[in-house]
Design a protein around this motif. Structure first.
Motif, PDB file in Angstrom:
ATOM      1  N   UNK A  60       0.810  -1.217   0.000  1.00 46.40           N
ATOM      2  CA  UNK A  60       0.000   0.000   0.000  1.00 46.40           C
ATOM      3  C   UNK A  60       0.847   1.273   0.000  1.00 46.40           C
ATOM      4  N   UNK A  61       2.084   1.187   0.349  1.00 44.97           N
ATOM      5  CA  UNK A  61       2.933   2.384   0.439  1.00 44.97           C
ATOM      6  C   UNK A  61       3.682   2.678  -0.859  1.00 44.97           C
ATOM      7  N   UNK A  71       6.923  14.776  -0.619  1.00 47.33           N
ATOM      8  CA  UNK A  71       7.505  14.586   0.704  1.00 47.33           C
ATOM      9  C   UNK A  71       6.619  13.627   1.477  1.00 47.33           C
ATOM     10  N   UNK A  72       7.234  12.700   2.192  1.00 48.62           N
ATOM     11  CA  UNK A  72       6.511  11.684   2.930  1.00 48.62           C
ATOM     12  C   UNK A  72       6.839  11.816   4.410  1.00 48.62           C
ATOM     13  N   UNK A  73       5.796  11.750   5.230  1.00 51.31           N
ATOM     14  CA  UNK A  73       6.004  11.786   6.673  1.00 51.31           C
ATOM     15  C   UNK A  73       6.482  10.418   7.149  1.00 51.31           C
ATOM     16  N   UNK A  76       4.262   7.439   6.604  1.00 50.02           N
ATOM     17  CA  UNK A  76       4.040   7.005   5.231  1.00 50.02           C
ATOM     18  C   UNK A  76       3.066   7.860   4.468  1.00 50.02           C
ATOM     19  N   UNK A  77       2.464   8.854   5.094  1.00 48.92           N
ATOM     20  CA  UNK A  77       1.532   9.715   4.383  1.00 48.92           C
ATOM     21  C   UNK A  77       2.303  10.766   3.596  1.00 48.92           C
ATOM     22  N   UNK A  78       1.773  11.113   2.454  1.00 46.49           N
ATOM     23  CA  UNK A  78       2.413  12.098   1.587  1.00 46.49           C
ATOM     24  C   UNK A  78       1.973  13.484   2.047  1.00 46.49           C
ATOM     25  N   UNK A  79       2.949  14.364   2.285  1.00 49.42           N
ATOM     26  CA  UNK A  79       2.633  15.697   2.781  1.00 49.42           C
ATOM     27  C   UNK A  79       2.659  16.754   1.693  1.00 49.42           C
ATOM     28  N   UNK A  80       3.390  16.540   0.600  1.00 52.53           N
ATOM     29  CA  UNK A  80       3.396  17.521  -0.489  1.00 52.53           C
ATOM     30  C   UNK A  80       3.562  16.788  -1.819  1.00 52.53           C
ATOM     31  N   UNK A  85      -0.926   6.560  -6.175  1.00 58.90           N
ATOM     32  CA  UNK A  85      -0.850   5.429  -5.242  1.00 58.90           C
ATOM     33  C   UNK A  85      -1.092   4.120  -5.977  1.00 58.90           C
ATOM     34  N   UNK A  86      -0.147   3.708  -6.811  1.00 58.60           N
ATOM     35  CA  UNK A  86      -0.323   2.500  -7.616  1.00 58.60           C
ATOM     36  C   UNK A  86      -0.233   1.246  -6.762  1.00 58.60           C
TER      37      UNK A  86
END
Length: 158
Positions: A60-61, A71-73, A76-80, A85-86
């Motif tokens: 999932x990541x 940018x990823x926190x 694993x969440x994308x911040x910018x 999300x393939x």
């Protein structure tokens, strides 16, 4: 002249609901939803970690960045950026394929084989019944001929 009263909407809806197919469909939807949860759990709990063991992270990541910089926190969440999300799509596709395979091999294939056997049995019974009718007819003709031969020629027979 008396006109037939047309059934109302509520009567038609009640007749629709009372059909056996609607109940079967409702049961199938409930079972399908529960089964989907099982398959999703297998994909997320088994397949995703296996992919992560061969790759670098959970399925999932996996993502790509459409607009840089992504940018990823730490969680694993994308911040910018704009992520594609393939990995999530691949995970959902695997869930779909596994669900389809299980439904086909555990439900559709055995049911079609069962129905084919039932049809073969029905045809065999029909063929046997036709043979029995012909055989019974032949036996009745033989009995008739034997009775005529035993009687011999009568006064009206020459």
């Amino acid at each position: 002249m008396s006109e037939k009263k047309k059934p109302g909407v509520l009567e038609g809806f009640k007749a629709f609901l009372m059909r056996g197919n609607v109940i079967d469909l409702a049961v199938a939807v409930v079972i399908g939803a529960a089964f989907t949860n099982v398959v999703n759990s297998v994909v997320k709990g088994v397949i995703n970690p296996l992919v992560g063991a061969f790759g670098t992270k959970d399925l999932d990541r996996y993502h790509s960045c459409l607009k840089s910089p992504c940018a990823t926190a730490k969680d694993g969440t994308v911040t910018s950026g704009i992520p594609i999300l393939w990995g999530t799509v691949l995970s959902a596709t695997l869930s779909f394929v596994i669900t389809g395979a299980v439904v086909y091999f555990l439900m559709v294939l055995p049911m079609s084989k069962y129905l084919a056997r039932q049809e073969a049995r029905r045809k065999a019974r029909e063929d046997t019944h036709e043979v029995m009718e012909v055989t019974e007819l032949e036996v009745l003709k033989e009995i008739r001929d034997a009775l005529v031969a035993q009687r011999g020629p009568g006064p009206d027979r020459a």
